[in-house]
Design a protein around this motif. Sequence first.
Motif, PDB file in Angstrom:
ATOM      1  N   PRO A 139      26.012  24.673  -4.451  1.00  0.00           N
ATOM      2  CA  PRO A 139      25.373  25.978  -3.671  1.00  0.00           C
ATOM      3  C   PRO A 139      25.292  25.060  -1.825  1.00  0.00           C
ATOM      4  O   PRO A 139      24.534  25.860  -1.412  1.00  0.00           O
ATOM      5  N   VAL A 140      25.868  24.054  -1.881  1.00  0.00           N
ATOM      6  CA  VAL A 140      25.397  23.325  -0.389  1.00  0.00           C
ATOM      7  C   VAL A 140      26.346  24.250   0.766  1.00  0.00           C
ATOM      8  O   VAL A 140      27.690  24.529   0.045  1.00  0.00           O
ATOM      9  N   GLY A 141      25.768  24.047   1.438  1.00  0.00           N
ATOM     10  CA  GLY A 141      26.241  25.088   2.378  1.00  0.00           C
ATOM     11  C   GLY A 141      25.850  24.512   3.865  1.00  0.00           C
ATOM     12  O   GLY A 141      25.755  23.769   4.366  1.00  0.00           O
ATOM     13  N   GLU A 142      26.020  25.676   4.873  1.00  0.00           N
ATOM     14  CA  GLU A 142      25.967  25.178   6.074  1.00  0.00           C
ATOM     15  C   GLU A 142      24.594  24.453   6.377  1.00  0.00           C
ATOM     16  O   GLU A 142      23.401  24.639   5.972  1.00  0.00           O
ATOM     17  N   PRO A 143      24.003  23.857   7.209  1.00  0.00           N
ATOM     18  CA  PRO A 143      22.912  22.736   7.446  1.00  0.00           C
ATOM     19  C   PRO A 143      21.775  24.038   7.589  1.00  0.00           C
ATOM     20  O   PRO A 143      20.730  23.823   5.943  1.00  0.00           O
ATOM     21  N   VAL A 144      21.747  24.534   8.436  1.00  0.00           N
ATOM     22  CA  VAL A 144      20.286  25.549   8.767  1.00  0.00           C
ATOM     23  C   VAL A 144      19.865  25.793   7.039  1.00  0.00           C
ATOM     24  O   VAL A 144      18.731  25.613   6.683  1.00  0.00           O
ATOM     25  N   PRO A 145      20.666  26.566   5.961  1.00  0.00           N
ATOM     26  CA  PRO A 145      20.537  27.755   5.124  1.00  0.00           C
ATOM     27  C   PRO A 145      19.986  26.697   4.071  1.00  0.00           C
ATOM     28  O   PRO A 145      18.945  26.695   3.584  1.00  0.00           O
ATOM     29  N   ALA A 146      21.151  25.647   4.155  1.00  0.00           N
ATOM     30  CA  ALA A 146      20.906  24.289   3.186  1.00  0.00           C
ATOM     31  C   ALA A 146      19.490  23.508   3.130  1.00  0.00           C
ATOM     32  O   ALA A 146      18.681  23.145   2.246  1.00  0.00           O
ATOM     33  N   VAL A 147      18.703  23.288   4.548  1.00  0.00           N
ATOM     34  CA  VAL A 147      17.493  22.849   4.907  1.00  0.00           C
ATOM     35  C   VAL A 147      16.611  23.256   3.870  1.00  0.00           C
ATOM     36  O   VAL A 147      15.203  23.325   3.378  1.00  0.00           O
ATOM     37  N   ARG A 148      16.968  25.094   4.509  1.00  0.00           N
ATOM     38  CA  ARG A 148      15.573  26.013   4.207  1.00  0.00           C
ATOM     39  C   ARG A 148      15.629  26.059   2.726  1.00  0.00           C
ATOM     40  O   ARG A 148      14.747  26.270   2.290  1.00  0.00           O
ATOM     41  N   ASP A 149      16.874  25.955   2.002  1.00  0.00           N
ATOM     42  CA  ASP A 149      16.658  26.171   0.050  1.00  0.00           C
ATOM     43  C   ASP A 149      16.139  24.583   0.366  1.00  0.00           C
ATOM     44  O   ASP A 149      14.833  25.117  -1.228  1.00  0.00           O
ATOM     45  N   MET A 150      16.069  23.589   0.402  1.00  0.00           N
ATOM     46  CA  MET A 150      15.855  22.270  -0.864  1.00  0.00           C
ATOM     47  C   MET A 150      14.477  22.386   0.349  1.00  0.00           C
ATOM     48  O   MET A 150      13.593  22.446  -0.549  1.00  0.00           O
ATOM     49  N   VAL A 151      13.815  22.878   1.522  1.00  0.00           N
ATOM     50  CA  VAL A 151      12.597  23.122   2.021  1.00  0.00           C
ATOM     51  C   VAL A 151      11.360  23.916   0.395  1.00  0.00           C
ATOM     52  O   VAL A 151      10.335  23.411  -0.088  1.00  0.00           O
ATOM     53  N   GLN A 152      12.269  25.219   0.160  1.00  0.00           N
ATOM     54  CA  GLN A 152      11.853  25.905  -0.379  1.00  0.00           C
ATOM     55  C   GLN A 152      11.650  25.355  -1.898  1.00  0.00           C
ATOM     56  O   GLN A 152      10.618  25.306  -2.736  1.00  0.00           O
ATOM     57  N   ARG A 153      12.516  24.711  -2.337  1.00  0.00           N
ATOM     58  CA  ARG A 153      12.477  24.137  -4.225  1.00  0.00           C
ATOM     59  C   ARG A 153      11.647  23.164  -3.682  1.00  0.00           C
ATOM     60  O   ARG A 153      11.165  22.941  -4.864  1.00  0.00           O
ATOM     61  N   LEU A 154      11.393  22.145  -2.710  1.00  0.00           N
ATOM     62  CA  LEU A 154       9.828  20.997  -2.540  1.00  0.00           C
ATOM     63  C   LEU A 154       8.440  22.096  -2.524  1.00  0.00           C
ATOM     64  O   LEU A 154       7.605  21.249  -3.452  1.00  0.00           O
ATOM     65  N   ARG A 155       8.583  22.934  -1.988  1.00  0.00           N
ATOM     66  CA  ARG A 155       7.401  23.631  -1.506  1.00  0.00           C
ATOM     67  C   ARG A 155       7.538  24.037  -3.474  1.00  0.00           C
ATOM     68  O   ARG A 155       6.329  24.124  -3.379  1.00  0.00           O
ATOM     69  N   LYS A 156       7.755  24.793  -3.616  1.00  0.00           N
ATOM     70  CA  LYS A 156       7.224  25.515  -5.393  1.00  0.00           C
ATOM     71  C   LYS A 156       7.605  24.092  -6.423  1.00  0.00           C
ATOM     72  O   LYS A 156       7.550  24.273  -7.255  1.00  0.00           O
ATOM     73  N   ASN A 157       8.042  22.701  -5.890  1.00  0.00           N
ATOM     74  CA  ASN A 157       8.194  22.418  -6.991  1.00  0.00           C
ATOM     75  C   ASN A 157       6.751  21.632  -7.692  1.00  0.00           C
ATOM     76  O   ASN A 157       6.080  21.646  -6.918  1.00  0.00           O
ATOM     77  N   PRO A 158       6.617  21.910  -9.325  1.00  0.00           N
ATOM     78  CA  PRO A 158       5.632  21.773  -9.296  1.00  0.00           C
ATOM     79  C   PRO A 158       4.885  20.689  -9.561  1.00  0.00           C
ATOM     80  O   PRO A 158       3.930  20.038  -9.848  1.00  0.00           O
ATOM     81  N   TYR A 159       5.875  19.592  -9.262  1.00  0.00           N
ATOM     82  CA  TYR A 159       5.300  18.221  -9.565  1.00  0.00           C
ATOM     83  C   TYR A 159       4.556  16.923  -7.717  1.00  0.00           C
ATOM     84  O   TYR A 159       4.426  16.151  -7.896  1.00  0.00           O
ATOM     85  N   ILE A 160       5.507  17.980  -7.168  1.00  0.00           N
ATOM     86  CA  ILE A 160       4.254  17.879  -5.770  1.00  0.00           C
ATOM     87  C   ILE A 160       3.079  18.896  -5.209  1.00  0.00           C
ATOM     88  O   ILE A 160       3.494  19.690  -5.566  1.00  0.00           O
ATOM     89  N   PRO A 161       2.025  17.928  -5.260  1.00  0.00           N
ATOM     90  CA  PRO A 161       0.948  18.549  -4.527  1.00  0.00           C
ATOM     91  C   PRO A 161       0.958  19.745  -3.578  1.00  0.00           C
ATOM     92  O   PRO A 161       1.673  19.038  -2.528  1.00  0.00           O
ATOM     93  N   ASP A 162       0.797  20.771  -4.135  1.00  0.00           N
ATOM     94  CA  ASP A 162       1.052  21.561  -2.748  1.00  0.00           C
ATOM     95  C   ASP A 162      -0.132  20.639  -1.017  1.00  0.00           C
ATOM     96  O   ASP A 162       0.070  21.461  -0.083  1.00  0.00           O
ATOM     97  N   SER A 163      -0.613  19.855  -0.941  1.00  0.00           N
ATOM     98  CA  SER A 163      -1.402  19.064   0.435  1.00  0.00           C
ATOM     99  C   SER A 163      -0.535  18.169   0.733  1.00  0.00           C
ATOM    100  O   SER A 163      -0.271  17.920   2.046  1.00  0.00           O
ATOM    101  N   VAL A 164       0.828  17.926   0.013  1.00  0.00           N
ATOM    102  CA  VAL A 164       1.924  17.824   0.933  1.00  0.00           C
ATOM    103  C   VAL A 164       2.466  18.870   1.712  1.00  0.00           C
ATOM    104  O   VAL A 164       2.498  19.195   1.004  1.00  0.00           O
ATOM    105  N   GLN A 165       3.116  18.117   2.491  1.00  0.00           N
ATOM    106  CA  GLN A 165       3.786  19.470   3.824  1.00  0.00           C
ATOM    107  C   GLN A 165       5.096  18.899   4.087  1.00  0.00           C
ATOM    108  O   GLN A 165       5.402  17.674   3.905  1.00  0.00           O
TER     109      GLN A 165
END
Length: 186
Positions: A139-165
Amino acid sequence: MSKLADFFKAQNREFLKVARGQGGLPQIDKKPVRKLAVLTCMDTRLLYIVEPALGLNRGEAVVIKVAGARITEAFDSALGSLLVAVYELGVTDVAVVVHDDCGMVHTTADGLCEKMAAAGVSVPDIQAIRPHLEAWADPVGEPVPAVRDMVQRLRKNPYIPDSVQVYGISINPANGKIHVVEDSME
């Protein structure tokens, strides 16, 4: 001893001489001063570029380097490192830093499997890892969509608290210019 080991030892002797001449290395806490973790790519062009381009000095951030700056599994060593940064080292902010011309854009599970087979890795071993490679590399693509995908994955990750920006940044490895793609406030 190998030539590379000899090289490392010689370089370390020089490093230690310089450090001693400066009174030794400054003692720095293992907890990052800025409470920041940087998840970035392992690309050789980013060595000594990412930290200064973001204004970071030694001791200010935890840096996790993995191909493509990707975490795709429910748990892998990159996520484990991030969890240690958050829960053990007090990290409250995560910057995902991708870059232009990333080799992962052209890396595929098929290509990796073919190269592993050519190097003598057994077919059953390749078949066992293929689903993980497909989820990680394909799934790795161009930088902008790739970083947006990774950011969303981390924001939705159940192990990372919502307080982490979580922030997304793209960097040009040729000149160090950054582009904030995804701000935590968006």
